[in-house]
Scaffold this motif. Structure first.
Motif, PDB file in Angstrom:
ATOM      1  N   GLU A  25     -21.234   5.415  -4.274  1.00  0.00           N
ATOM      2  CA  GLU A  25     -22.332   6.418  -4.142  1.00  0.00           C
ATOM      3  C   GLU A  25     -21.919   7.534  -3.182  1.00  0.00           C
ATOM      4  O   GLU A  25     -22.316   8.656  -3.128  1.00  0.00           O
ATOM      5  N   ARG A  26     -20.964   7.191  -2.028  1.00  0.00           N
ATOM      6  CA  ARG A  26     -20.782   8.130  -1.065  1.00  0.00           C
ATOM      7  C   ARG A  26     -19.469   8.629  -1.113  1.00  0.00           C
ATOM      8  O   ARG A  26     -18.887   9.236  -0.337  1.00  0.00           O
ATOM      9  N   ARG A  27     -18.685   8.482  -2.222  1.00  0.00           N
ATOM     10  CA  ARG A  27     -17.485   9.012  -2.524  1.00  0.00           C
ATOM     11  C   ARG A  27     -17.495  10.145  -3.751  1.00  0.00           C
ATOM     12  O   ARG A  27     -18.362   9.915  -4.739  1.00  0.00           O
ATOM     13  N   ALA A  28     -16.694  11.188  -3.602  1.00  0.00           N
ATOM     14  CA  ALA A  28     -16.605  12.196  -4.366  1.00  0.00           C
ATOM     15  C   ALA A  28     -16.010  11.584  -5.994  1.00  0.00           C
ATOM     16  O   ALA A  28     -16.477  12.037  -6.883  1.00  0.00           O
ATOM     17  N   SER A  29     -14.831  10.946  -5.702  1.00  0.00           N
ATOM     18  CA  SER A  29     -14.484  10.445  -6.863  1.00  0.00           C
ATOM     19  C   SER A  29     -14.296   8.944  -6.905  1.00  0.00           C
ATOM     20  O   SER A  29     -14.127   8.275  -5.615  1.00  0.00           O
ATOM     21  N   THR A  30     -14.311   8.114  -7.697  1.00  0.00           N
ATOM     22  CA  THR A  30     -14.172   6.620  -7.738  1.00  0.00           C
ATOM     23  C   THR A  30     -13.050   6.354  -8.849  1.00  0.00           C
ATOM     24  O   THR A  30     -13.039   6.702  -9.886  1.00  0.00           O
ATOM     25  N   ASN A  31     -12.616   5.108  -8.213  1.00  0.00           N
ATOM     26  CA  ASN A  31     -11.632   4.436  -9.182  1.00  0.00           C
ATOM     27  C   ASN A  31     -11.821   2.725  -8.652  1.00  0.00           C
ATOM     28  O   ASN A  31     -10.980   2.372  -8.156  1.00  0.00           O
ATOM     29  N   ASP A  32     -13.005   2.301  -9.267  1.00  0.00           N
ATOM     30  CA  ASP A  32     -13.244   0.972  -8.679  1.00  0.00           C
ATOM     31  C   ASP A  32     -12.300  -0.161  -9.164  1.00  0.00           C
ATOM     32  O   ASP A  32     -12.014  -1.020  -8.577  1.00  0.00           O
ATOM     33  N   ALA A  33     -11.772   0.029 -10.382  1.00  0.00           N
ATOM     34  CA  ALA A  33     -11.045  -0.863 -10.962  1.00  0.00           C
ATOM     35  C   ALA A  33      -9.650  -0.876 -10.268  1.00  0.00           C
ATOM     36  O   ALA A  33      -8.915  -1.965  -9.961  1.00  0.00           O
ATOM     37  N   ASP A  34      -9.192   0.349  -9.824  1.00  0.00           N
ATOM     38  CA  ASP A  34      -7.778   0.408  -8.989  1.00  0.00           C
ATOM     39  C   ASP A  34      -8.124  -0.330  -7.800  1.00  0.00           C
ATOM     40  O   ASP A  34      -7.119  -0.818  -7.089  1.00  0.00           O
ATOM     41  N   ARG A  35      -9.106  -0.072  -7.351  1.00  0.00           N
ATOM     42  CA  ARG A  35      -9.568  -0.623  -5.859  1.00  0.00           C
ATOM     43  C   ARG A  35      -9.667  -2.154  -5.762  1.00  0.00           C
ATOM     44  O   ARG A  35      -9.038  -2.878  -5.060  1.00  0.00           O
ATOM     45  N   LEU A  36     -10.097  -2.644  -6.756  1.00  0.00           N
ATOM     46  CA  LEU A  36     -10.328  -4.204  -7.234  1.00  0.00           C
ATOM     47  C   LEU A  36      -9.005  -4.628  -7.342  1.00  0.00           C
ATOM     48  O   LEU A  36      -8.660  -5.846  -6.777  1.00  0.00           O
ATOM     49  N   ARG A  37      -8.045  -4.079  -8.170  1.00  0.00           N
ATOM     50  CA  ARG A  37      -6.863  -4.658  -8.521  1.00  0.00           C
ATOM     51  C   ARG A  37      -5.928  -4.741  -7.149  1.00  0.00           C
ATOM     52  O   ARG A  37      -5.352  -5.512  -7.177  1.00  0.00           O
ATOM     53  N   LYS A  38      -5.890  -3.678  -6.400  1.00  0.00           N
ATOM     54  CA  LYS A  38      -5.053  -3.812  -5.111  1.00  0.00           C
ATOM     55  C   LYS A  38      -5.757  -4.920  -4.264  1.00  0.00           C
ATOM     56  O   LYS A  38      -4.898  -5.774  -3.618  1.00  0.00           O
ATOM     57  N   TYR A  39      -7.014  -5.170  -4.260  1.00  0.00           N
ATOM     58  CA  TYR A  39      -7.350  -6.356  -3.469  1.00  0.00           C
ATOM     59  C   TYR A  39      -7.083  -7.618  -4.173  1.00  0.00           C
ATOM     60  O   TYR A  39      -6.725  -8.426  -3.220  1.00  0.00           O
ATOM     61  N   LEU A  40      -7.072  -7.860  -5.236  1.00  0.00           N
ATOM     62  CA  LEU A  40      -6.605  -8.852  -5.643  1.00  0.00           C
ATOM     63  C   LEU A  40      -4.975  -9.323  -5.655  1.00  0.00           C
ATOM     64  O   LEU A  40      -4.734 -10.302  -5.352  1.00  0.00           O
ATOM     65  N   THR A  41      -4.318  -8.069  -5.567  1.00  0.00           N
ATOM     66  CA  THR A  41      -2.826  -7.928  -5.607  1.00  0.00           C
ATOM     67  C   THR A  41      -2.431  -8.783  -4.230  1.00  0.00           C
ATOM     68  O   THR A  41      -1.406  -9.342  -3.962  1.00  0.00           O
ATOM     69  N   ARG A  42      -3.301  -8.561  -3.060  1.00  0.00           N
ATOM     70  CA  ARG A  42      -2.977  -9.013  -2.046  1.00  0.00           C
ATOM     71  C   ARG A  42      -3.079 -10.468  -1.807  1.00  0.00           C
ATOM     72  O   ARG A  42      -2.322 -11.228  -0.831  1.00  0.00           O
ATOM     73  N   PHE A  43      -3.654 -11.203  -2.799  1.00  0.00           N
ATOM     74  CA  PHE A  43      -3.461 -12.741  -2.932  1.00  0.00           C
ATOM     75  C   PHE A  43      -2.894 -13.199  -4.077  1.00  0.00           C
ATOM     76  O   PHE A  43      -2.913 -14.384  -4.332  1.00  0.00           O
ATOM     77  N   GLY A  44      -1.925 -12.115  -4.791  1.00  0.00           N
ATOM     78  CA  GLY A  44      -1.202 -12.731  -5.839  1.00  0.00           C
ATOM     79  C   GLY A  44      -2.009 -12.871  -7.308  1.00  0.00           C
ATOM     80  O   GLY A  44      -1.626 -13.670  -7.892  1.00  0.00           O
ATOM     81  N   LEU A  45      -3.164 -12.272  -7.325  1.00  0.00           N
ATOM     82  CA  LEU A  45      -4.146 -12.508  -8.377  1.00  0.00           C
ATOM     83  C   LEU A  45      -4.103 -11.270  -9.257  1.00  0.00           C
ATOM     84  O   LEU A  45      -3.800 -10.124  -8.670  1.00  0.00           O
ATOM     85  N   GLU A  46      -4.511 -11.661 -10.701  1.00  0.00           N
ATOM     86  CA  GLU A  46      -4.727 -10.549 -11.300  1.00  0.00           C
ATOM     87  C   GLU A  46      -5.901 -11.016 -12.134  1.00  0.00           C
ATOM     88  O   GLU A  46      -6.581 -11.989 -12.307  1.00  0.00           O
ATOM     89  N   PHE A  47      -6.636  -9.764 -12.462  1.00  0.00           N
ATOM     90  CA  PHE A  47      -8.004  -9.792 -13.197  1.00  0.00           C
ATOM     91  C   PHE A  47      -7.962 -10.920 -14.535  1.00  0.00           C
ATOM     92  O   PHE A  47      -8.990 -11.626 -14.478  1.00  0.00           O
ATOM     93  N   THR A  48      -6.939 -10.540 -15.382  1.00  0.00           N
ATOM     94  CA  THR A  48      -6.841 -11.504 -16.746  1.00  0.00           C
ATOM     95  C   THR A  48      -6.783 -12.878 -16.220  1.00  0.00           C
ATOM     96  O   THR A  48      -7.501 -13.760 -16.893  1.00  0.00           O
ATOM     97  N   ALA A  49      -6.159 -13.170 -15.429  1.00  0.00           N
ATOM     98  CA  ALA A  49      -6.037 -14.740 -14.697  1.00  0.00           C
ATOM     99  C   ALA A  49      -7.495 -15.301 -14.258  1.00  0.00           C
ATOM    100  O   ALA A  49      -7.591 -16.458 -14.609  1.00  0.00           O
ATOM    101  N   LEU A  50      -8.215 -14.589 -13.590  1.00  0.00           N
ATOM    102  CA  LEU A  50      -9.495 -14.952 -13.089  1.00  0.00           C
ATOM    103  C   LEU A  50     -10.372 -15.167 -14.358  1.00  0.00           C
ATOM    104  O   LEU A  50     -11.315 -16.075 -14.518  1.00  0.00           O
ATOM    105  N   ARG A  51     -10.277 -14.305 -15.498  1.00  0.00           N
ATOM    106  CA  ARG A  51     -11.101 -14.186 -16.784  1.00  0.00           C
ATOM    107  C   ARG A  51     -10.730 -15.510 -17.388  1.00  0.00           C
ATOM    108  O   ARG A  51     -11.645 -16.005 -18.184  1.00  0.00           O
TER     109      ARG A  51
END
Length: 528
Positions: free
Chosen positions: A502-528
């Motif tokens: 809500e405090r950002r002018a532009s949002t890319n939540d998917a990219d932000r989450l993808r980068k976070y998971l990459t820190r631990f060698g994880l992918e969203f599809t694997a978690l699903r």
């Protein structure tokens, strides 16, 4: 219109006739084909044996007289035994591979009225398999008013989807098959229904191994059993369904249970044991939690899949067992291969048909029909029908489909919940008080499970977990749980970053989450 090519056998009896005007009064299938005003044959590939060369020349001349535009190509194929299926099919297959045909530039009809029954069957099979790229042509005798006998003709298209009544029956049969795999439950999740459609097609058309992935309690075992039952109904398998949880197998016991042993093979082997692979001969073997097997067992499983044979413990000779394998796992086998705990060649063999079953939290729209299914199962087991009152059902579904319900045990949790409510239901009616008590019980259960395990052991190796700070582990466990409960990466991102976005002018939540998971060698599809 494209030029028309007809391929067919010379009829040694049907095409024969005495020379003279009277021959035109007899129905001769090969000649008659070229006498139709509505069927222009540009090229006739005529197959015959050496013994019928003279008849072939005679018939070719008559075709030239009635249809000058038709070019007859005579091909000699001799059979030692015209009723030997193997010989006839083999020689015709060799012939079709060398016959110049261009389906883009010409239409092809395969005449199956003449020739022996074996030859006709072989032409049918070669056409069905597209070695002959055309349609089947049938002819039969009829007479014109002038006394000549051109007969009649009809074309059979082997694309059965073109026939409305057959296509309707096929569609109904397929719907019945997918419903069977879902145990008759009218599931509503589009992704799950599409996956079941694919599994029904694969199960009906191949005996290749099938890999079912998904969390514990997602229904892998039940689905594997339904696949076997479906193939048995369709007479595609006749043997038993043999199931084993590989997590319960260790050491010599694993080898003995899977592959059998001979008496005296090891201490305690007091008698011969056939083993589960041998018991599954002619049927289906379901290896649940296959990722728990040791590397030696994996190597023997691979050999058994590929060669249908293996060596029992203490035996001098191999045994044969022909079974279809279904493997189940809640592990990421690709990651296990990278870590060296799962054989790459076995994974490649299993990974031809891989289906990831979602957990119950990812299929919340399917909770209502599964609730009815579990009530039916309880009635069958206990011999007593239990139902919800209207308010109680709404209360339970409101909780069950909300984020408050984590469904850690997936469908096992749901089945246990229904059993408890049905047991406590006063006079066979589940009321609001019973639902409220069960909701509190589930929340305590899941809260306790969260304290004991955060679920990261299923997606990260022991080495990776040891390298994560406790602070990061708590955060990662929550992120992983949200990902499992969300239908898409974007939705998970919106839930996790709801306040900051809500405090950002532009949002890319998917990219932000993808980068976070990459820190631990994880992918969203694997978690699903």
């Amino acid at each position: 219109m494209k030029p028309l090519t007809v391929i067919g056998f010379l009829g040694s009896t049907l095409d024969a006739a005495k020379f003279g005007p009277s021959r035109w009064m007899k129905w001769r299938p090969t000649v008659a084909l070229t006498m139709h005003e509505d069927l222009r044959v540009d090229r006739f590939v005529l197959i015959h044996g050496t013994a019928h060369r003279r008849l072939a020349e005679y018939v070719s001349q008559d075709i030239a007289d009635v249809s000058p535009e038709t070019t007859v190509e005579r091909h000699v194929i001799d059979f030692s035994d015209a009723w030997d299926f193997e010989e006839v099919y083999g020689k015709l297959l060799d012939f079709t591979r060398t016959l110049p045909l261009d389906p883009e530039a010409e239409d092809v009809l395969v005449h199956i009225t003449t020739g022996t029954h074996v030859a006709q069957i072989c032409l049918f099979l070669l056409t069905e398999a597209h070695y002959l790229p055309g349609r089947l042509l049938q002819t039969q005798p009829t007479r014109r008013a002038d006394g000549t006998a051109p007969g009649s003709w009809s074309v059979i298209d082997l694309d059965l989807s073109r026939y409305d009544s057959i296509a309707t029956r096929f569609a109904a049969d397929r719907r019945e098959g997918t419903s069977f795999l879902k145990s008759g439950i009218e599931t509503r999740n589009p992704a799950f229904n599409a996956m079941i459609d694919e599994i029904e097609q694969v199960a009906s058309r191949t005996r290749a191994p099938i890999l079912l992935m998904g969390p514990t309690g997602a229904g892998k075992s039940q689905l594997a059993r339904r696949i076997h039952d479906l193939k048995k109904v369709k007479r595609q398998v006749g043997g038993p369904f043999v199931e084993v949880n590989c997590a319960t197998l260790r050491g010599d016991g694993a080898m003995s249970a899977l592959f059998g042993h001979r008496k005296g093979a090891f201490t305690g082997a007091a008698a011969d044991r056939p083993g589960l692979l041998r018991s599954a001969d002619g049927g289906m073997l379901f290896l649940d939690e296959i990722g728990e097997l040791g590397l030696d067992e994996q190597a023997m499983i691979l050999r058994a899949i590929e060669d249908r044979r293996f060596l029992p413990m203490g035996a001098d000779a191999e045994v044969v067992s022909d079974f279809q394998l279904i493997a189940g796992t809640n592990r990421d086998l690709g990651r296990c291969v990278a870590e060296g705990t799962f054989r790459e060649d076995l994974y490649a063999r299993l990974n031809l048909w891989t289906f990831a079953l979602p957990g119950l939290a990812a299929r919340r729209e399917d909770i209502a029909p599964n609730l009815d299914y579990e009530l039916d199962r309880h009635a069958e087991r206990e011999g007593m029908r239990v139902s919800f009152n209207k308010e109680a059902r709404a209360r339970f579904l409101d909780f069950a489909t909300s984020p408050r319900a984590s469904w850690n045990g997936n469908f096992r949790d749901l089945a246990a919940s229904v059993t408890r409510m049905a047991t406590f239901a006063p006079k066979g009616r589940i009321d609001v008080a019973t639902v409220d008590g069960e909701v509190a019980r589930l929340q305590r259960l899941w809260s306790g499970a969260g304290e004991r395990s955060d679920g990261l052991e299923a997606i990260l190796s022991a080495r990776q977990l040891a390298e994560i700070d406790p602070f990061d582990r708590v955060q990662l466990a929550y992120v992983a749980r949200v990902c499992r409960e969300s239908p898409s990466l974007s939705e998970a991102g919106r839930r996790l970053f709801a306040a900051s976005r809500e405090r950002r002018a532009s949002t890319n939540d998917a990219d932000r989450l993808r980068k976070y998971l990459t820190r631990f060698g994880l992918e969203f599809t694997a978690l699903r």
